[in-house]
Write an enzyme that holds these catalytic residues in place. Structure first.
Site, PDB file in Angstrom:
ATOM      1  N   GLU A 170      15.506  11.343 -84.530  1.00 49.86           N
ATOM      2  CA  GLU A 170      14.330  10.771 -85.300  1.00 49.86           C
ATOM      3  C   GLU A 170      13.981  11.581 -86.638  1.00 49.86           C
ATOM      4  O   GLU A 170      13.324  11.129 -87.504  1.00 49.86           O
ATOM      5  CB  GLU A 170      13.204  10.729 -84.410  1.00 49.86           C
ATOM      6  CG  GLU A 170      13.206   9.390 -83.390  1.00 49.86           C
ATOM      7  CD  GLU A 170      12.416   9.771 -82.272  1.00 49.86           C
ATOM      8  OE1 GLU A 170      12.359   8.681 -81.493  1.00 49.86           O
ATOM      9  OE2 GLU A 170      12.075  10.820 -81.601  1.00 49.86           O
ATOM     10  N   GLU A 219      16.799   8.844 -74.638  1.00 49.38           N
ATOM     11  CA  GLU A 219      15.709   8.903 -74.040  1.00 49.38           C
ATOM     12  C   GLU A 219      15.616   8.180 -72.710  1.00 49.38           C
ATOM     13  O   GLU A 219      15.107   8.351 -71.547  1.00 49.38           O
ATOM     14  CB  GLU A 219      14.375   8.553 -74.952  1.00 49.38           C
ATOM     15  CG  GLU A 219      13.828   9.621 -75.949  1.00 49.38           C
ATOM     16  CD  GLU A 219      14.824   9.674 -77.010  1.00 49.38           C
ATOM     17  OE1 GLU A 219      14.312  10.259 -77.990  1.00 49.38           O
ATOM     18  OE2 GLU A 219      15.782   8.883 -77.182  1.00 49.38           O
TER      19      GLU A 219
END
Length: 261
Positions: A124, A144
């Site tokens: 990210e 995740e």
């Protein structure tokens, strides 16, 4: 692939000479370029509260410093960033503060130099950057879902950058993609040998830093928002001293001297 690659990363994560300092974020100025280096190689440069706070403060300082024209972000060791430090998360729960950075970045151009894997929050960070240079052995993943979490730091906007089917595969499987695959789908700009990634990213930053700072800032903003400039924004650049300097320097066949005004 994830387990095999992570095992290899763990074996190769020898602490470099830079890690002799306890500073979790190293900074270096090269002309108008600020180079930031995540410096937790023993933890695969995972983001813990200390590194998060240092990153945000340094970014804020860089954005307000007129002498900084571009920022390069890289990692110390063989990993760019392994995302959120799960040990810190397990000990104290989720820590916030990065949402605005992931959403808006900063006004100055950001270039990620992926010296190795970028996972979760590290992926990210790369998405927040405007340009990405990746080492040949680097890979990217949003793992995740494998931990019962989701990519809350901007990973779920991936379908706005690449084909939706590919974004869904990356997000829903949690499996990594190689640097060469990331290049094919437009997530990275260049793939180079590991020993060249930092220099290549700095070279790109220097090309940007040589341009008019007002023009660069507005161009970045408009391109990221995918829109035309309004009259006020256009006047702020075209009527600036830098715009006149650019024209005069061209006529006089000399490099322009920018003032950011």
């Amino acid at each position: 692939m994830e387990q095999a690659d992570q095992s290899a990363v763990s074996e190769q994560s020898a602490v470099s000479e830079q890690s002799a300092t306890s500073d979790v974020l190293l900074t270096e100025r090269i002309g108008g370029v600020l180079v930031l280096t995540f410096n937790r190689p023993q933890a695969r440069n995972a983001l813990n509260p200390e590194l998060k706070d240092r990153l945000l403060q340094t970014m804020q300082d860089a954005d307000s410093d007129p002498d900084v024209r571009a920022v390069v972000i890289t990692g110390n060791g063989s990993v760019f960033c392994a995302g959120m430090d799960l040990k810190a998360f397990a000990a104290g729960g989720a820590f916030g503060g990065l949402t605005d950075f992931y959403t808006n970045g900063i006004g100055k151009p950001l270039i990620a130099a992926l010296n190795g894997p970028a996972l979760g929050g590290g992926f990210e960070v790369a998405l927040t950057c405007d340009l990405v240079v990746a080492a040949e052995q680097a890979w990217l993943a949003l793992p995740e879902v494998k931990r019962g979490l989701f990519a809350a730091g901007g990973g779920t906007t991936l379908s706005g950058r690449i084909p939706r089917a590919v974004a869904l595969e990356i997000g829903l499987t949690g499996e990594p993609i190689t640097a060469s695959r990331a290049l094919q789908i437009g997530l990275v700009n260049k793939v180079v040998p590991a020993g060249e990634v930092r220099a290549e990213a700095i070279a790109l930053a220097e090309k940007i830093a040589a341009n008019g700072p007002l023009a660069v800032a507005l161009t970045k903003k408009l391109l990221r928002e995918c829109r035309w400039a309004d009259d006020e924004e256009m006047a702020g650049v075209f009527r600036s001293a830098d715009a006149m300097e650019g024209a005069v320097a061209f006529a006089e066949r000399r490099p322009p001297v920018w003032t950011g005004k």
